[in-house]
Design a protein around this motif. Structure first.
Motif, mmCIF file in Angstrom:
data_model
loop_
_atom_site.group_PDB
_atom_site.id
_atom_site.type_symbol
_atom_site.label_atom_id
_atom_site.label_comp_id
_atom_site.label_asym_id
_atom_site.label_seq_id
_atom_site.Cartn_x
_atom_site.Cartn_y
_atom_site.Cartn_z
ATOM 1 N N ARG A 35 0.851 -1.189 0.000
ATOM 2 C CA ARG A 35 0.000 0.000 0.000
ATOM 3 C C ARG A 35 0.890 1.243 0.000
ATOM 4 O O ARG A 35 1.960 1.241 0.588
ATOM 5 N N THR A 36 0.396 2.293 -0.649
ATOM 6 C CA THR A 36 1.220 3.475 -0.929
ATOM 7 C C THR A 36 0.906 4.611 0.047
ATOM 8 O O THR A 36 -0.273 4.943 0.243
ATOM 9 N N CYS A 46 1.409 9.321 7.304
ATOM 10 C CA CYS A 46 0.121 9.543 7.983
ATOM 11 C C CYS A 46 -0.907 8.671 7.275
ATOM 12 O O CYS A 46 -1.167 8.860 6.086
ATOM 13 N N LEU A 53 -4.626 7.021 6.797
ATOM 14 C CA LEU A 53 -6.052 7.264 7.059
ATOM 15 C C LEU A 53 -6.772 5.952 7.356
ATOM 16 O O LEU A 53 -6.639 4.977 6.618
ATOM 17 N N HIS A 101 -9.773 4.828 6.680
ATOM 18 C CA HIS A 101 -10.975 5.127 5.892
ATOM 19 C C HIS A 101 -12.063 4.081 6.154
ATOM 20 O O HIS A 101 -11.752 2.948 6.550
ATOM 21 N N PRO A 134 -6.385 -3.794 4.041
ATOM 22 C CA PRO A 134 -5.165 -4.122 4.777
ATOM 23 C C PRO A 134 -4.356 -2.892 5.205
ATOM 24 O O PRO A 134 -3.744 -2.890 6.276
ATOM 25 N N GLY A 135 -4.362 -1.845 4.350
ATOM 26 C CA GLY A 135 -3.608 -0.637 4.694
ATOM 27 C C GLY A 135 -4.204 0.083 5.885
ATOM 28 O O GLY A 135 -3.492 0.450 6.840
ATOM 29 N N ALA A 136 -5.511 0.290 5.837
ATOM 30 C CA ALA A 136 -6.194 0.975 6.943
ATOM 31 C C ALA A 136 -6.042 0.183 8.242
ATOM 32 O O ALA A 136 -5.799 0.748 9.315
ATOM 33 N N GLY A 138 -13.827 0.934 -4.826
ATOM 34 C CA GLY A 138 -13.834 -0.371 -5.470
ATOM 35 C C GLY A 138 -12.487 -0.835 -5.974
ATOM 36 O O GLY A 138 -12.326 -1.986 -6.338
ATOM 37 N N LYS A 139 -11.480 0.048 -6.005
ATOM 38 C CA LYS A 139 -10.157 -0.369 -6.480
ATOM 39 C C LYS A 139 -9.232 -0.551 -5.278
ATOM 40 O O LYS A 139 -9.209 0.294 -4.379
ATOM 41 N N GLY A 147 -5.476 -0.973 -3.410
ATOM 42 C CA GLY A 147 -4.034 -0.755 -3.518
ATOM 43 C C GLY A 147 -3.606 0.072 -4.714
ATOM 44 O O GLY A 147 -2.691 -0.297 -5.436
HETATM 45 C C1 LIG Z 1 0.810 8.329 -4.507
HETATM 46 C C2 LIG Z 1 -0.147 7.932 -3.390
HETATM 47 C C3 LIG Z 1 0.034 8.483 -2.131
HETATM 48 C C4 LIG Z 1 -0.844 8.129 -1.091
HETATM 49 N N1 LIG Z 1 -0.668 8.672 0.150
HETATM 50 C C5 LIG Z 1 -1.472 8.310 1.165
HETATM 51 C C6 LIG Z 1 -1.270 8.828 2.475
HETATM 52 O O1 LIG Z 1 -0.341 9.587 2.724
HETATM 53 N N2 LIG Z 1 -2.136 8.420 3.454
HETATM 54 C C7 LIG Z 1 -3.170 7.546 3.205
HETATM 55 O O2 LIG Z 1 -3.901 7.194 4.145
HETATM 56 N N3 LIG Z 1 -3.381 7.057 1.970
HETATM 57 C C8 LIG Z 1 -2.549 7.409 0.959
HETATM 58 N N4 LIG Z 1 -2.753 6.919 -0.299
HETATM 59 C C9 LIG Z 1 -3.906 6.070 -0.518
HETATM 60 C C10 LIG Z 1 -3.625 4.689 -0.031
HETATM 61 O O3 LIG Z 1 -2.609 4.092 -0.767
HETATM 62 C C11 LIG Z 1 -4.940 3.931 -0.184
HETATM 63 O O4 LIG Z 1 -5.830 4.601 0.611
HETATM 64 C C12 LIG Z 1 -4.742 2.518 0.212
HETATM 65 O O5 LIG Z 1 -4.968 1.744 -0.935
HETATM 66 C C13 LIG Z 1 -5.695 2.076 1.275
HETATM 67 O O6 LIG Z 1 -5.402 0.725 1.495
HETATM 68 P P1 LIG Z 1 -6.455 -0.237 2.108
HETATM 69 O O7 LIG Z 1 -5.782 -1.572 2.105
HETATM 70 O O8 LIG Z 1 -6.940 0.308 3.422
HETATM 71 O O9 LIG Z 1 -7.655 -0.214 1.125
HETATM 72 P P2 LIG Z 1 -7.734 -0.937 -0.356
HETATM 73 O O10 LIG Z 1 -7.793 -2.414 -0.124
HETATM 74 O O11 LIG Z 1 -6.601 -0.431 -1.198
HETATM 75 O O12 LIG Z 1 -9.069 -0.374 -0.860
HETATM 76 C C14 LIG Z 1 -10.323 -0.889 -0.453
HETATM 77 C C15 LIG Z 1 -11.378 0.156 -0.697
HETATM 78 O O13 LIG Z 1 -11.265 1.164 0.304
HETATM 79 C C16 LIG Z 1 -11.635 2.421 -0.237
HETATM 80 N N5 LIG Z 1 -10.513 3.348 -0.009
HETATM 81 C C17 LIG Z 1 -9.202 3.094 -0.236
HETATM 82 N N6 LIG Z 1 -8.462 4.146 0.086
HETATM 83 C C18 LIG Z 1 -9.306 5.099 0.528
HETATM 84 C C19 LIG Z 1 -9.117 6.436 0.987
HETATM 85 N N7 LIG Z 1 -7.895 6.976 1.081
HETATM 86 N N8 LIG Z 1 -10.210 7.135 1.367
HETATM 87 C C20 LIG Z 1 -11.439 6.587 1.294
HETATM 88 N N9 LIG Z 1 -11.679 5.324 0.859
HETATM 89 C C21 LIG Z 1 -10.630 4.602 0.474
HETATM 90 C C22 LIG Z 1 -11.938 2.186 -1.703
HETATM 91 O O14 LIG Z 1 -13.317 2.027 -1.868
HETATM 92 C C23 LIG Z 1 -11.240 0.895 -2.010
HETATM 93 O O15 LIG Z 1 -11.814 0.188 -3.038
HETATM 94 C C24 LIG Z 1 -1.894 7.232 -1.330
HETATM 95 C C25 LIG Z 1 -2.040 6.658 -2.611
HETATM 96 C C26 LIG Z 1 -1.177 7.014 -3.625
HETATM 97 C C27 LIG Z 1 -1.384 6.414 -4.971
#
Ligand SMILES: Cc1cc2nc3c(=O)[nH]c(=O)nc-3n(C[C@H](O)[C@H](O)[C@H](O)COP(=O)(O)OP(=O)(O)OC[C@H]3O[C@@H](n4cnc5c(N)ncnc54)[C@H](O)[C@@H]3O)c2cc1C
Length: 228
Positions: free
Chosen positions: A59-60, A75, A77, A79, A84-86, A223-224, A226
């Motif tokens: 995760r980025t 930092c 979020l 969300h 997995p990132g959250a 819906g997308k 990583g």
């Molecule tokens: C260049 C870049 C820089 C980033 N910097 C940051 C950062 O500094 N801090 C940070 O928290 N995130 C950042 N992000 C976003 C972060 O990479 C995604 O939020 C991450 O994919 C979340 O991982 P997850 O496993 O929780 O959710 P995923 O499994 O990746 O996503 C599941 C679902 O959660 C929802 N979702 C995902 N991300 C968000 C979001 N940010 N807000 C609301 N809903 C969301 C979408 O519906 C998505 O389909 C960055 C992304 C990029 C491309």
């Protein structure tokens, strides 16, 4: 994670240890990661790292602060859709090991621009914070940042020069229309993918900005998984 993957991961990632975890907004935690392999890297304001979170998911996260002696602050979020990132950001504790890729990305500060316009959401505000910190006090700065609540606002250097809006009360494209930024500087537009495109259209098609002066980076979209 299977130990037999370690040599591959050692080539692709650097290791660090979480040394601090602090709640910085209602839903965001600042995580400090330190390690010898993080020392002396070239990091440009706005760049990001990819972190191995839970098993093999990458995760980025934008680099909020870089300490050349070997520390990065992210930092993360928490969300509402989770993932997995959250989950990692919410639960990781000081002392835990983490693997991450080296800093990368071209969504970075253009220090020589005459003016700087920042448009995005709470997720994008981490990168904006790093860019704003790197700008001299006399830089001409404006922009709009959208958050779910006022408690989701990250404290940004010079953040009082930005318009902070609440999701649902107005939209980022409308906030940009209201701000009516004159072409002539650089715009940094990041956050949810469709919103990024909508803001870009306002700047290029309505406000007359040169498309090359509008840097965009989609950070996430419903819906997308990583995105990077
Ligand atoms: C260049 C870049 C820089 C980033 N910097 C940051 C950062 O500094 N801090 C940070 O928290 N995130 C950042 N992000 C976003 C972060 O990479 C995604 O939020 C991450 O994919 C979340 O991982 P997850 O496993 O929780 O959710 P995923 O499994 O990746 O996503 C599941 C679902 O959660 C929802 N979702 C995902 N991300 C968000 C979001 N940010 N807000 C609301 N809903 C969301 C979408 O519906 C998505 O389909 C960055 C992304 C990029 C491309």
């Amino acid at each position: 994670m299977p130990a037999l993957l370690d040599p591959v991961l050692d080539l692709l990632t650097v290791r660090g240890t979480v040394t601090e975890a602090e709640q910085v907004t209602a839903r965001m935690r600042r995580l400090r990661i330190e390690g010898e392999q993080l020392a002396g890297l070239e990091v440009r304001p706005g760049q990001q790292v990819r972190v191995l979170v839970g098993g093999l998911a990458l995760r980025t996260y934008s680099i909020w602060h870089y300490d050349p002696s070997g520390g990065v602050d992210l930092c993360v979020l928490d969300h509402e859709a989770g993932g997995p990132g959250a989950q990692w950001g919410r639960t990781v504790a000081p002392g835990e090991q983490v693997r991450l890729r080296r800093p990368e990305g071209t969504f970075t500060l253009r220090p020589d621009a005459a003016r700087h316009l920042f448009v995005g959401d709470e997720t994008a505000s981490v990168a904006f914070g790093a860019m704003l910190t790197a700008l001299p006090g006399e830089a001409v700065v404006s922009g709009c940042v959208e958050t779910a609540t006022a408690a989701d606002r990250l404290p940004l250097a010079g953040g009082d020069r930005l318009d902070w809006i609440l999701r649902g009360e107005t939209s980022l494209p409308d906030a940009v229309r209201r701000l009516a930024p004159e072409p002539g500087g650089i715009a940094y537009v990041a956050g949810e993918a469709r919103e990024v495109q909508a803001v870009r259209r306002v700047l290029v098609q309505e406000a007359g900005w040169d498309r090359r002066a509008v840097l965009t980076k989609p950070f996430w979209t419903p819906g997308k998984k990583g995105m990077d």
